[in-house]
Design an enzyme around this catalytic site. Structure first.
Site, PDB file in Angstrom:
ATOM      1  N   ARG A 226      -3.642  -9.955   5.059  1.00  0.00           N
ATOM      2  CA  ARG A 226      -4.005  -9.966   3.627  1.00  0.00           C
ATOM      3  C   ARG A 226      -2.773  -9.530   2.838  1.00  0.00           C
ATOM      4  O   ARG A 226      -2.242  -8.444   3.063  1.00  0.00           O
ATOM      5  CB  ARG A 226      -5.183  -9.023   3.395  1.00  0.00           C
ATOM      6  CG  ARG A 226      -5.722  -9.006   1.971  1.00  0.00           C
ATOM      7  CD  ARG A 226      -6.939  -8.088   1.890  1.00  0.00           C
ATOM      8  NE  ARG A 226      -7.497  -8.022   0.547  1.00  0.00           N
ATOM      9  CZ  ARG A 226      -7.054  -7.231  -0.414  1.00  0.00           C
ATOM     10  NH1 ARG A 226      -6.036  -6.413  -0.204  1.00  0.00           N
ATOM     11  NH2 ARG A 226      -7.617  -7.247  -1.603  1.00  0.00           N
TER      12      ARG A 226
ATOM     13  N   LYS B 271       0.807  -1.227   0.000  1.00  0.00           N
ATOM     14  CA  LYS B 271       0.000   0.000   0.000  1.00  0.00           C
ATOM     15  C   LYS B 271       0.837   1.273   0.000  1.00  0.00           C
ATOM     16  O   LYS B 271       2.025   1.260   0.298  1.00  0.00           O
ATOM     17  CB  LYS B 271      -0.970  -0.008   1.185  1.00  0.00           C
ATOM     18  CG  LYS B 271      -2.189  -0.869   0.884  1.00  0.00           C
ATOM     19  CD  LYS B 271      -3.259  -0.769   1.926  1.00  0.00           C
ATOM     20  CE  LYS B 271      -4.447  -1.641   1.486  1.00  0.00           C
ATOM     21  NZ  LYS B 271      -5.460  -1.732   2.542  1.00  0.00           N
TER      22      LYS B 271
HETATM   23  C1  YH5 Z   1      -7.846  -4.164   3.341  1.00  0.00           C
HETATM   24  O1  YH5 Z   1      -6.979  -3.463   3.863  1.00  0.00           O
HETATM   25  N1  YH5 Z   1      -7.518  -3.522   0.892  1.00  0.00           N
HETATM   26  S1  YH5 Z   1      -7.950  -3.383  -1.820  1.00  0.00           S
HETATM   27  C2  YH5 Z   1      -3.544   0.360  -3.058  1.00  0.00           C
HETATM   28  C3  YH5 Z   1      -2.231  -0.080  -3.115  1.00  0.00           C
HETATM   29  C4  YH5 Z   1      -1.906  -1.358  -2.726  1.00  0.00           C
HETATM   30  C5  YH5 Z   1      -2.909  -2.207  -2.301  1.00  0.00           C
HETATM   31  C6  YH5 Z   1      -1.352   2.015  -3.840  1.00  0.00           C
HETATM   32  N2  YH5 Z   1      -9.162  -4.791   0.118  1.00  0.00           N
HETATM   33  C7  YH5 Z   1      -8.084  -4.178   1.935  1.00  0.00           C
HETATM   34  O2  YH5 Z   1      -4.999  -3.839  -1.444  1.00  0.00           O
HETATM   35  N3  YH5 Z   1      -9.861  -5.759   2.239  1.00  0.00           N
HETATM   36  C8  YH5 Z   1      -8.203  -3.915  -0.190  1.00  0.00           C
HETATM   37  O3  YH5 Z   1      -1.169   0.677  -3.536  1.00  0.00           O
HETATM   38  C9  YH5 Z   1      -9.106  -4.979   1.458  1.00  0.00           C
HETATM   39  N4  YH5 Z   1      -8.638  -4.969   4.101  1.00  0.00           N
HETATM   40  C10 YH5 Z   1      -9.620  -5.742   3.562  1.00  0.00           C
HETATM   41  N5  YH5 Z   1     -10.352  -6.493   4.384  1.00  0.00           N
HETATM   42  C11 YH5 Z   1      -6.655  -2.174  -1.702  1.00  0.00           C
HETATM   43  C12 YH5 Z   1      -5.277  -2.708  -1.769  1.00  0.00           C
HETATM   44  C13 YH5 Z   1      -4.228  -1.773  -2.257  1.00  0.00           C
HETATM   45  C14 YH5 Z   1      -4.530  -0.480  -2.638  1.00  0.00           C
END
Ligand code: YH5
Length: 278
Positions: free
Chosen positions: A255, A221
């Site tokens: 996750r 993230k």
């Molecule tokens: C979460 O924390 N996150 S989708 C932006 C990024 C990298 C990764 C800019 N679904 C979560 O993974 N479900 C997502 O780089 C989730 N908890 C739960 N339960 C976003 C994501 C991401 C977004």
């Protein structure tokens, strides 16, 4: 501690990994590569071989600023993949969705967990889960995905997120969802500044103290990018450190995109005695 996902029971005495399988064309990671059910199945089998205890399928991008996806399109993308995966994998299939209609369809197709960034606040969502045997992850988000990063504001982020998750969990239990089917998640990056995210990472043990298993999504993230100065494809080391800190502070489900590396990091942590008291 354990989590009941339909017929599956996941032991959470030690932290486990939820592997991310993106099936959205615009996902930042693996985007468009796993749209076909056969390719999605190959990738999911790999995640399980690497040690994923749950495979999480995302059909609607929840990245900051992402556009909403109509239910019909989400169903067309996700249901065929859920059918293939649920019939093959030895671990629970989780689906990342906010829509009750999609929840009912994927549960009928064999998913045994719903991962909802809206924490079942959509009308009919609590009932969709209550009428099944599935587990659900209740995630905190301030605002909506399109605008949530514009101006996040909290008095006390840990207290507010904790209070929200408690109320959502109580509402679910009142509707007949057993406690052993619930997971809570502070929602890193969902309507939070770097300062809020760091406060939540440090304060996870307060959320864990309420007794429900805590899931965290920190993998790759922006927060990791901000702390390391790294681009999205260079955030593995930072993500592993964040996973270990979260587990030390009480998280039980991590996750992650990089399942094998995350499983290794947690194996070392679990054996180290650093988590003896939690
Ligand atoms: C979460 O924390 N996150 S989708 C932006 C990024 C990298 C990764 C800019 N679904 C979560 O993974 N479900 C997502 O780089 C989730 N908890 C739960 N339960 C976003 C994501 C991401 C977004």
């Amino acid at each position: 501690m354990h989590l009941q996902c339909g017929r599956h029971r996941i032991d959470l005495a030690h932290p486990v990994v939820m592997g991310v399988l993106n099936v959205t064309p615009d996902s930042f990671s693996d985007g468009g590569l796993y749209l076909e059910p056969a390719a999605a199945l190959d990738r999911a089998v790999q995640l399980v071989e690497q040690g994923a205890a749950i495979v999480d399928i995302g059909g609607e991008s929840t990245r900051p600023g992402a556009a909403p996806v109509p239910a019909g399109e989400e169903l067309r993308r996700v249901v065929p993949i859920v059918e293939r995966l649920a019939g093959t994998l030895s671990v629970p299939v989780s689906v990342d969705t906010r829509k009750p209609e999609v929840m009912r369809a994927v549960l009928a197709a064999g998913a045994t967990m719903v991962n909802d960034v809206m924490a079942l606040r959509a009308p009919g969502a609590v009932e969709a889960i209550a009428s099944s045997a599935a587990a659900v992850c209740l995630m905190h988000m301030q605002g909506e995905p399109g605008t949530m990063q514009a101006a996040p504001r909290y008095g006390d982020a840990v207290a507010e997120v904790r209070g929200f998750l408690r109320v959502r969990a109580a509402d679910c239990m009142a509707a007949g969802i057993a406690r052993e089917r619930l997971v809570v998640d502070p929602g890193f990056g969902f309507g939070k500044t770097l300062e809020h995210n760091l406060a939540l990472l440090a304060g996870l043990s307060a959320i864990a103290a309420d007794g429900l298993p805590v899931l965290v999504g920190l993998s790759r993230k922006r927060m990791i990018g901000a702390l390391t100065g790294r681009a999205e494809d260079e955030r593995l080391a930072g993500s592993l450190a964040a996973a270990v800190v979260a587990a030390i502070n009480g998280a039980r489900i991590i996750r992650a995109h990089d399942v094998a590396a995350t499983v290794d990091a947690l194996a070392v942590l679990s054996a180290s005695g650093a988590m003896r008291d939690n």
